[in-house]
Scaffold this motif. Sequence first.
Motif, PDB file in Angstrom:
ATOM      1  N   SER A 127      11.836  -8.302  -1.476  1.00 33.48           N
ATOM      2  CA  SER A 127      11.532  -7.158  -0.601  1.00 33.48           C
ATOM      3  C   SER A 127      10.740  -7.581   0.629  1.00 33.48           C
ATOM      4  CB  SER A 127      10.744  -6.093  -1.379  1.00 33.48           C
ATOM      5  OG  SER A 127       9.475  -6.594  -1.770  1.00 33.48           O
ATOM      6  N   VAL A 128      10.249  -8.822   0.645  1.00 40.23           N
ATOM      7  CA  VAL A 128       9.464  -9.321   1.771  1.00 40.23           C
ATOM      8  C   VAL A 128      10.385 -10.152   2.663  1.00 40.23           C
ATOM      9  CG1 VAL A 128       7.430 -10.638   2.477  1.00 40.23           C
ATOM     10  CG2 VAL A 128       7.417  -9.400   0.301  1.00 40.23           C
ATOM     11  N   PHE A 129      10.704  -9.627   3.834  1.00 41.00           N
ATOM     12  CA  PHE A 129      11.634 -10.295   4.740  1.00 41.00           C
ATOM     13  C   PHE A 129      10.924 -11.373   5.562  1.00 41.00           C
ATOM     14  CE2 PHE A 129      13.637  -5.834   4.910  1.00 41.00           C
ATOM     15  CZ  PHE A 129      14.344  -6.073   3.740  1.00 41.00           C
ATOM     16  N   THR A 130      11.645 -12.431   5.874  1.00 41.62           N
ATOM     17  CA  THR A 130      11.115 -13.494   6.715  1.00 41.62           C
ATOM     18  C   THR A 130      11.156 -13.061   8.184  1.00 41.62           C
ATOM     19  OG1 THR A 130      11.828 -15.212   5.170  1.00 41.62           O
ATOM     20  CG2 THR A 130      11.438 -15.880   7.451  1.00 41.62           C
ATOM     21  N   LEU A 154      -2.210  -2.168  -7.132  1.00 41.88           N
ATOM     22  CA  LEU A 154      -2.529  -0.956  -7.891  1.00 41.88           C
ATOM     23  C   LEU A 154      -2.174  -1.103  -9.361  1.00 41.88           C
ATOM     24  CD1 LEU A 154      -1.137   1.639  -5.317  1.00 41.88           C
ATOM     25  CD2 LEU A 154      -3.545   1.037  -5.689  1.00 41.88           C
ATOM     26  N   ASN A 155      -1.240  -2.001  -9.663  1.00 34.25           N
ATOM     27  CA  ASN A 155      -0.762  -2.218 -11.030  1.00 34.25           C
ATOM     28  C   ASN A 155      -1.517  -3.353 -11.721  1.00 34.25           C
ATOM     29  OD1 ASN A 155       1.056  -1.460 -13.126  1.00 34.25           O
ATOM     30  ND2 ASN A 155       2.364  -3.217 -12.651  1.00 34.25           N
ATOM     31  N   GLY A 156      -2.743  -3.576 -11.304  1.00 35.28           N
ATOM     32  CA  GLY A 156      -3.555  -4.604 -11.954  1.00 35.28           C
ATOM     33  C   GLY A 156      -3.084  -6.008 -11.669  1.00 35.28           C
ATOM     34  N   LYS A 157      -2.617  -6.244 -10.434  1.00 34.31           N
ATOM     35  CA  LYS A 157      -2.106  -7.545 -10.009  1.00 34.31           C
ATOM     36  C   LYS A 157      -0.891  -7.974 -10.817  1.00 34.31           C
ATOM     37  CE  LYS A 157      -6.586  -9.267  -8.348  1.00 34.31           C
ATOM     38  NZ  LYS A 157      -7.547 -10.391  -8.388  1.00 34.31           N
ATOM     39  N   ARG A 158      -0.035  -7.004 -11.083  1.00 35.85           N
ATOM     40  CA  ARG A 158       1.235  -7.277 -11.770  1.00 35.85           C
ATOM     41  C   ARG A 158       2.358  -6.664 -10.955  1.00 35.85           C
ATOM     42  NH1 ARG A 158      -1.883  -5.179 -15.846  1.00 35.85           N
ATOM     43  NH2 ARG A 158      -0.619  -3.283 -15.799  1.00 35.85           N
ATOM     44  N   GLU A 159       3.440  -7.398 -10.781  1.00 36.11           N
ATOM     45  CA  GLU A 159       4.589  -6.862 -10.060  1.00 36.11           C
ATOM     46  C   GLU A 159       5.177  -5.691 -10.842  1.00 36.11           C
ATOM     47  OE1 GLU A 159       8.228  -9.655 -11.262  1.00 36.11           O
ATOM     48  OE2 GLU A 159       6.288 -10.648 -11.258  1.00 36.11           O
ATOM     49  N   MET A 160       5.816  -4.772 -10.169  1.00 35.41           N
ATOM     50  CA  MET A 160       6.472  -3.652 -10.834  1.00 35.41           C
ATOM     51  C   MET A 160       7.684  -4.163 -11.605  1.00 35.41           C
ATOM     52  SD  MET A 160       4.404  -1.310  -9.953  1.00 35.41           S
ATOM     53  CE  MET A 160       5.189   0.204 -10.509  1.00 35.41           C
ATOM     54  N   VAL A 193       0.455  -3.965   6.041  1.00 41.10           N
ATOM     55  CA  VAL A 193       0.505  -3.932   4.584  1.00 41.10           C
ATOM     56  C   VAL A 193       1.966  -4.046   4.153  1.00 41.10           C
ATOM     57  CG1 VAL A 193      -1.600  -2.555   4.343  1.00 41.10           C
ATOM     58  CG2 VAL A 193       0.600  -1.395   4.546  1.00 41.10           C
ATOM     59  N   HIS A 194       2.178  -4.133   2.850  1.00 38.03           N
ATOM     60  CA  HIS A 194       3.534  -4.155   2.301  1.00 38.03           C
ATOM     61  C   HIS A 194       3.521  -3.369   0.996  1.00 38.03           C
ATOM     62  CE1 HIS A 194       7.295  -5.494   0.514  1.00 38.03           C
ATOM     63  NE2 HIS A 194       7.655  -5.904   1.720  1.00 38.03           N
ATOM     64  N   PRO A 195       4.420  -2.383   0.839  1.00 37.15           N
ATOM     65  CA  PRO A 195       4.376  -1.517  -0.345  1.00 37.15           C
ATOM     66  C   PRO A 195       4.415  -2.257  -1.673  1.00 37.15           C
ATOM     67  CG  PRO A 195       5.837  -0.588   1.291  1.00 37.15           C
ATOM     68  CD  PRO A 195       5.458  -1.953   1.790  1.00 37.15           C
ATOM     69  N   GLU A 196       5.271  -3.274  -1.796  1.00 36.80           N
ATOM     70  CA  GLU A 196       5.355  -3.948  -3.094  1.00 36.80           C
ATOM     71  C   GLU A 196       4.089  -4.730  -3.407  1.00 36.80           C
ATOM     72  OE1 GLU A 196       7.658  -3.532  -5.631  1.00 36.80           O
ATOM     73  OE2 GLU A 196       8.125  -1.894  -4.260  1.00 36.80           O
ATOM     74  N   LEU A 197       3.430  -5.268  -2.383  1.00 34.55           N
ATOM     75  CA  LEU A 197       2.139  -5.910  -2.629  1.00 34.55           C
ATOM     76  C   LEU A 197       1.087  -4.851  -2.938  1.00 34.55           C
ATOM     77  CD1 LEU A 197       0.934  -8.770  -2.693  1.00 34.55           C
ATOM     78  CD2 LEU A 197       0.099  -8.376  -0.364  1.00 34.55           C
ATOM     79  N   ALA A 198       1.223  -3.675  -2.330  1.00 33.79           N
ATOM     80  CA  ALA A 198       0.325  -2.560  -2.659  1.00 33.79           C
ATOM     81  C   ALA A 198       0.491  -2.156  -4.122  1.00 33.79           C
ATOM     82  CB  ALA A 198       0.613  -1.370  -1.744  1.00 33.79           C
ATOM     83  N   PHE A 199       1.737  -2.013  -4.567  1.00 34.65           N
ATOM     84  CA  PHE A 199       1.971  -1.643  -5.964  1.00 34.65           C
ATOM     85  C   PHE A 199       1.482  -2.738  -6.906  1.00 34.65           C
ATOM     86  CE2 PHE A 199       5.435   1.069  -4.039  1.00 34.65           C
ATOM     87  CZ  PHE A 199       4.828   2.277  -4.334  1.00 34.65           C
ATOM     88  N   TRP A 200       1.655  -3.998  -6.505  1.00 33.89           N
ATOM     89  CA  TRP A 200       1.125  -5.116  -7.304  1.00 33.89           C
ATOM     90  C   TRP A 200      -0.382  -4.963  -7.479  1.00 33.89           C
ATOM     91  CZ3 TRP A 200      -2.385  -8.668  -5.187  1.00 33.89           C
ATOM     92  CH2 TRP A 200      -2.688  -9.787  -5.977  1.00 33.89           C
TER      93      TRP A 200
END
Length: 245
Positions: A86-89, A156-162, A147-154
């Motif tokens: 999800s993170v584009f170059t 918020l999710n206790g440093k775990r990927e969704m 910011v980046h949403p998936e890093l935000a969710f990581w």
Amino acid sequence: MPDSADLWVAGVDGCKAGWIAVLRNLNNPRELQLRLFPAFSDLLGVAPVARIIAVDMPIGLPDWIGPEGRGPEKAARNHLGLRQSSVFTVPSRAAVYEDDYPAACETAQKTSQPPKKVSKQCFHLFPKIREIDALMTAELEARVYEVHPELAFWRLNGKREMSLPKKIKSRPNPEGLDQRRDLMVSKGLDRAFLDQKPPRGCGRDDLLDAAANSLIAERIFLGQAEPFPKDYRRDERGLRMAIWA
């Protein structure tokens, strides 16, 4: 936290209609606003004024891309496992300012080592990247953060990927979106607010991403967020190149 009655932050995501923003009053958690802005500049002066604006869009564009890339992308991917795609170059500033895809790829190759083309997904973001790049100043950097949403969710999710993808074959994945909504509800956001119908020209994923970004905006305001990478660099205009979470 200051005693001011109103202390707003904003999480922002780009969408087909422009920019979708979730504004939150940190001194009154029930006070939430969902706003749509045709241009990013419209958000900067609108009332209520957001102390921190956390936006999912690259900020800081180097003239030259080396083997490590721009920096933030690799640092974010290191934590995202299956979600790292999800993170584009992001290519050089010169490539970002190309309007034609073949020209963008050619310029990107000429300004990178090893030479790299541009993904179609990233190319479609170029108009919005340019929009923010044209506005950014050292003064504005105190309010506007990448910011980046998936890093935000990581985060918020206790440093775990969704565990579930947000999209499958470029289409929204309802189960993955529900998982992200439920995570934000557990962090205090109102479920009905997150489940509302998005404005025309915005998807459900855009709304949820903006909401996640607003939670990172709060972390930034409170001094709890950190930059990725920690030893971030600045581009030739002096702009910070870091994703915050």
